[in-house]
Motif scaffolding. Structure first.
Motif, PDB file in Angstrom:
ATOM      1  N   LEU A 246       0.832  -1.202   0.000  1.00 15.21           N
ATOM      2  CA  LEU A 246       0.000   0.000   0.000  1.00 15.21           C
ATOM      3  C   LEU A 246       0.868   1.254   0.000  1.00 15.21           C
ATOM      4  CD1 LEU A 246      -3.070   0.625   0.144  1.00 15.21           C
ATOM      5  CD2 LEU A 246      -2.766   0.939   2.601  1.00 15.21           C
ATOM      6  N   VAL A 247       1.918   1.254   0.790  1.00 16.95           N
ATOM      7  CA  VAL A 247       2.819   2.410   0.862  1.00 16.95           C
ATOM      8  C   VAL A 247       3.651   2.529  -0.415  1.00 16.95           C
ATOM      9  CG1 VAL A 247       4.743   3.432   2.133  1.00 16.95           C
ATOM     10  CG2 VAL A 247       2.886   2.304   3.382  1.00 16.95           C
ATOM     11  N   VAL A 278      -3.519   2.099   6.486  1.00 16.63           N
ATOM     12  CA  VAL A 278      -2.718   1.156   7.273  1.00 16.63           C
ATOM     13  C   VAL A 278      -3.147   1.195   8.740  1.00 16.63           C
ATOM     14  CG1 VAL A 278      -0.395   0.689   8.151  1.00 16.63           C
ATOM     15  CG2 VAL A 278      -0.734   1.206   5.728  1.00 16.63           C
ATOM     16  N   LEU A 279      -3.329   2.393   9.269  1.00 19.71           N
ATOM     17  CA  LEU A 279      -3.680   2.538  10.680  1.00 19.71           C
ATOM     18  C   LEU A 279      -5.055   1.957  10.982  1.00 19.71           C
ATOM     19  CD1 LEU A 279      -2.851   3.660  13.416  1.00 19.71           C
ATOM     20  CD2 LEU A 279      -3.857   5.859  12.752  1.00 19.71           C
ATOM     21  N   VAL A 280      -6.046   2.319  10.165  1.00 24.72           N
ATOM     22  CA  VAL A 280      -7.406   1.819  10.403  1.00 24.72           C
ATOM     23  C   VAL A 280      -7.468   0.312  10.179  1.00 24.72           C
ATOM     24  CG1 VAL A 280      -9.814   1.943   9.659  1.00 24.72           C
ATOM     25  CG2 VAL A 280      -8.453   4.026   9.836  1.00 24.72           C
ATOM     26  N   SER A 281      -6.776  -0.164   9.151  1.00 25.57           N
ATOM     27  CA  SER A 281      -6.766  -1.602   8.883  1.00 25.57           C
ATOM     28  C   SER A 281      -6.123  -2.362  10.044  1.00 25.57           C
ATOM     29  CB  SER A 281      -6.002  -1.888   7.589  1.00 25.57           C
ATOM     30  OG  SER A 281      -5.832  -3.272   7.410  1.00 25.57           O
ATOM     31  N   GLY A 282      -5.006  -1.862  10.540  1.00 30.49           N
ATOM     32  CA  GLY A 282      -4.352  -2.517  11.668  1.00 30.49           C
ATOM     33  C   GLY A 282      -5.253  -2.576  12.892  1.00 30.49           C
ATOM     34  N   LEU A 283      -5.964  -1.487  13.141  1.00 27.86           N
ATOM     35  CA  LEU A 283      -6.898  -1.473  14.269  1.00 27.86           C
ATOM     36  C   LEU A 283      -8.038  -2.467  14.053  1.00 27.86           C
ATOM     37  CD1 LEU A 283      -7.081   2.371  14.966  1.00 27.86           C
ATOM     38  CD2 LEU A 283      -6.039   0.628  16.427  1.00 27.86           C
ATOM     39  N   GLY A 318       4.717  -0.486   9.099  1.00 25.18           N
ATOM     40  CA  GLY A 318       4.172   0.099   7.878  1.00 25.18           C
ATOM     41  C   GLY A 318       4.194   1.613   7.892  1.00 25.18           C
ATOM     42  N   LEU A 319       4.098   2.208   9.078  1.00 23.69           N
ATOM     43  CA  LEU A 319       4.072   3.676   9.188  1.00 23.69           C
ATOM     44  C   LEU A 319       5.455   4.285   9.362  1.00 23.69           C
ATOM     45  CD1 LEU A 319       0.976   4.084  11.555  1.00 23.69           C
ATOM     46  CD2 LEU A 319       1.074   4.506   9.090  1.00 23.69           C
ATOM     47  N   THR A 320       6.447   3.485   9.733  1.00 28.00           N
ATOM     48  CA  THR A 320       7.778   4.053  10.003  1.00 28.00           C
ATOM     49  C   THR A 320       8.885   3.340   9.221  1.00 28.00           C
ATOM     50  OG1 THR A 320       8.009   2.616  11.946  1.00 28.00           O
ATOM     51  CG2 THR A 320       7.110   4.820  12.304  1.00 28.00           C
ATOM     52  N   LEU A 321       9.023   2.045   9.412  1.00 29.04           N
ATOM     53  CA  LEU A 321      10.123   1.317   8.780  1.00 29.04           C
ATOM     54  C   LEU A 321      10.024   1.350   7.263  1.00 29.04           C
ATOM     55  CD1 LEU A 321      12.562  -0.576   8.776  1.00 29.04           C
ATOM     56  CD2 LEU A 321      10.991  -2.490   9.146  1.00 29.04           C
ATOM     57  N   VAL A 322       8.853   1.051   6.721  1.00 23.44           N
ATOM     58  CA  VAL A 322       8.708   1.002   5.267  1.00 23.44           C
ATOM     59  C   VAL A 322       8.945   2.377   4.625  1.00 23.44           C
ATOM     60  CG1 VAL A 322       7.109   0.517   3.370  1.00 23.44           C
ATOM     61  CG2 VAL A 322       7.204  -1.011   5.357  1.00 23.44           C
ATOM     62  N   PRO A 323       8.326   3.471   5.134  1.00 23.05           N
ATOM     63  CA  PRO A 323       8.637   4.789   4.548  1.00 23.05           C
ATOM     64  C   PRO A 323      10.113   5.165   4.667  1.00 23.05           C
ATOM     65  CG  PRO A 323       6.642   4.901   5.872  1.00 23.05           C
ATOM     66  CD  PRO A 323       7.254   3.558   6.132  1.00 23.05           C
ATOM     67  N   ALA A 324      10.746   4.807   5.789  1.00 24.76           N
ATOM     68  CA  ALA A 324      12.172   5.124   5.950  1.00 24.76           C
ATOM     69  C   ALA A 324      13.006   4.377   4.921  1.00 24.76           C
ATOM     70  CB  ALA A 324      12.626   4.777   7.364  1.00 24.76           C
TER      71      ALA A 324
END
Length: 717
Positions: A246-247, A278-283, A318-324
């Motif tokens: 997705l990212v 990603v955030l809503v799906s994870g929740l 998904g919110l930190t490692l992948v974008p980095a």
């Protein structure tokens, strides 16, 4: 907030990557602790009648673990066999940890009905730890193999359980190893770059290592079973691929829309656009897994706990490692359709994806497609009406497994030894007329084949083992016997235990908790989707579609494993039932994954709807938003679905029937959801609902028109 997070991650990408590397190293060092702390689960829910009666008998007449062996293939009276067996039994009695050993040569054990086999029963000392019992059983097994007979089959509950766990672990390890290799190839071809293809796999491994470490810490305070580790690796790998794709694809899209944008702004836009999904799906997936905890089943609870932890960690990745990682490798990401070494056919005119084409079909005939797709799903769900549940007993092992062959040889080759009985425990002496009266009434039931009084109990307690008719300790006859005994009007307190009683108590316990679990999961999912869409209609529609996916999946599973339609292809012997925990586990996992894909699509559809031209007719704007969202997100959903199916494929073709059920069930759920539900039913229903999809969302103020408002006819063209 997400945009700011993306910008910070891009600016400090090296720090983020180093932090994750440290987390992986520490997690990897501590991950082994979870394997040492996993425990076997109880046979029935805490507080149940069957478990209480079993624990009471164990306290009154403690018994260690049992190892059995069937020695066969030679004349029982053969001098060579007699001398060999006598010597081996002497050695077994000298093994530390062996409490008692019975055989037909030295201790009056059972001789087979064919006169060419005999039974050995070895009881281990009470108080041995799990590892000590397994080590002692292995030593006994090795000595038994030394008997000079054509065939010695060694088994027993302890060794059968160890065989089940070992095969499950081996199946998982093989399946995941193959899945990772195939995933790398698939993603390399699809994305056009090996370096980019490795990002989702690295994200999965980076999430799994600390999750196992956390699970090891949790195992110090709560019971965690061995299969929780399998759930962690499955979900970690599958969801990491989903969120990473997705990212990655959103980054490619944002870069194509504005090639000159600075890198930090590009990552910020990417995380802002994809991060919400990603955030809503994870929740949503976490909520579905935590719903399993409400059921209070010890086996499912351990799986749910591990799954919930890994989903949280994967979401953070998904919110930190992948974008980095992408901020360093963004130049390695080819444009859509570009020709690369991994995709030499690129450069041609881009073709619409499968979901985009099916969406156009659905929107041309939304009414017909809605009815046809819903009818198909309900037809597939129809077999659920005949769903039968059973425990995963020795029959879950492959037919050639030694432990299963030993059990079958024992229960069929010796008179008086059959399947595990239904044990009735009464408060009172067997000399008491009231007690004998109850026992006589039970013995007269048509489901009873034989009865034996349990010896060495205090005189004020009576226990009788009733062997049920049929060939299964948890089959229909055994279950009917348990229910009939419990319905008796007994003048003395009475409890029933045994495998059939365990199954009934587990089934009833889960059935009583299921409505609460469903209510909590549905309410939480509704709240998350409402927060995403600001609509009441869309979340209700999503829950209905998810329910159809789950029902049709369970229907297909019933046909495959209950009716045996898939037995030749998958290589198993049908028992006419599914494992008692399979429908709930698959149902909630499938619900979580379908909500995962739903969130991906709805996030993009909602984004398009909110940015619509307010001068365009709402029905047309809604249809265009649906088409745009599915067209843009379709490649992510399709590729993610293919990837997660690869993960579950190893389980589908594993050796254990219970693991096959999970693997096949999840593949069926994903395929049905992506093709019939997301590709046809969702766009058709949302097109039919039109503006009503977004009720009661507030409508933005319409700017003063500078040109005549379009008519409905012109706006729909």
């Amino acid at each position: 907030m997400l945009s700011s997070l993306g910008r910070r991650v891009s600016r400090h990408r090296l720090i983020v990557l180093l932090a994750w590397a440290l987390l992986v190293v520490v997690g990897g060092a501590l991950a082994g602790d979870v394997f040492d702390r996993t425990v076997s689960v109880a046979d029935a829910p805490a507080g149940s009648e069957s478990l209480g009666a079993s624990e009471r008998l164990d306290a009154l007449d403690p018994e260690g673990e049992i190892v059995t062996a069937v020695v066969r293939g030679a004349d029982f009276f053969s001098p060579t066999l007699r001398d060999s067996a006598t010597a081996v039994m002497s050695s077994i009695r000298a093994v530390p940890g062996v409490a008692e050993a019975t055989d037909a040569y030295t201790a009056g054990g059972a001789i087979g009905d064919d006169g060419r086999s005999s039974l050995v029963v070895v009881e281990l000392a009470r108080g041995l730890t799990g590892d000590e019992a397994v080590a002692t059983a292995s030593a006994v097994s090795g000595l038994l193999k030394g008997i000079a007979a054509p065939e010695v089959l060694v088994g027993g509950p302890l060794l059968a359980e160890e065989a089940f766990v070992d095969r499950a672990t081996a199946d998982a390890a093989l399946g995941e190893s193959v899945a990772i290799l195939v995933l790398v190839v698939l993603l390399t071809v699809a994305l056009g770059s090996l370096r980019i293809a490795l990002v989702p796999v690295v994200a999965a491994l980076a999430a799994i290592a600390p999750t196992l470490a956390i699970l090891g810490l949790l195992a110090r305070v709560v019971d965690v079973n061995e299969f929780a580790v399998n759930v962690v690796t499955i979900l970690g790998l599958g969801l990491a691929v989903d969120y990473s794709l997705l990212v990655v694809l959103r980054l490619r899209e944002e870069r194509a829309a504005d090639p000159a944008v600075p890198l930090d702004d590009l990552i910020a836009r990417t995380v802002s656009g994809a991060g919400r999904a990603v955030l809503v799906s994870g929740l949503a997936v976490t909520v579905a897994l935590l719903g399993i905890l409400v059921l209070g089943d010890p086996l499912l609870s351990g799986m749910a706990l591990g799954g919930a932890v890994v989903v949280v960690v994967v979401t953070l990745a998904g919110l930190t490692l992948v974008p980095a990682a992408l901020s360093l490798l963004h130049r390695a990401l080819p444009s859509a359709g570009a020709r690369t070494w991994a995709r030499p056919w690129g450069g041609r005119t881009a073709r619409e994806g499968v979901l985009a084409r099916s969406t156009r079909l659905a929107q041309r005939r939304p009414g017909l497609v809605s009815v046809a797709a819903a009818a198909l799903l309900m037809l597939l769900a129809a077999p659920v009406a005949s769903l039968a549940l059973d425990d995963s007993d020795i029959r879950s092992l492959p037919a050639d497994a030694e432990e299963r062959r030993a059990y079958e040889a024992t229960t069929t080759g010796f008179t008086g030894i059959g399947i595990e009985p239904v044990t009735v425990v009464l408060d009172g002496s067997i000399q008491d007329a009231a007690v004998t009266g109850v026992l006589d009434r039970i013995a007269a039931l048509p489901e009873v084949a034989d009865a034996d009084v349990v010896q060495q109990l205090p005189p004020e307690v009576t226990a009788v083992a009733f062997t049920p008719t049929g060939d299964s300790a948890t089959g229909p006859a055994a279950q009917s016997l348990v229910e009939a005994v419990r319905e008796l009007d007994s003048p003395v307190p009475l409890e029933v235990t045994g495998p059939a009683a365990f199954l009934i108590d587990t089934r009833d316990h889960l059935a009583s908790r299921l409505p609460w679990a469903l209510a909590i999961v549905a309410a939480a999912s509704f709240a998350l989707l409402f927060a995403l869409t600001r609509s009441v209609v869309v979340p209700v529609k999503s829950l209905v579609l998810a329910g159809l996916t789950v029902a049709s999946t369970l229907g297909v599973l019933t046909a495959i494993f209950g009716w045996g339609w898939g037995a030749p292809l998958l290589g198993f012997e049908p028992t006419g039932a599914l494992d008692v925990t399979t429908p709930l586990l698959i149902g909630l996992l499938a619900f979580g994954l379908t909500m995962d894909y739903e969130v991906f699509l709805l996030a993009r559809i909602t984004e398009r709807w909110r940015s619509r031209d307010l001068l365009v007719d709402p029905r047309s704007a809604n249809a265009e938003a649906v088409r745009h969202g599915i067209t843009r997100t379709g490649p992510v959903v399709t590729l993610a679905a293919a990837a997660i199916c690869l993960v579950f494929l190893g389980f589908a073709f594993g050796e254990l029937v219970a693991m096959k059920e999970i693997g096949v069930g999840m593949i069926v759920a994903v395929v049905l959801d992506v093709t019939v539900v997301r590709g046809l039913l969702l766009p058709a229903v949302m097109t039919l609902l039109g503006r009503a999809n977004w009720w009661p969302g507030t409508r933005p103020a319409v700017p003063a028109p500078t040109a005549p408002l379009p008519t409905l006819e012109t706006a729909s063209r």
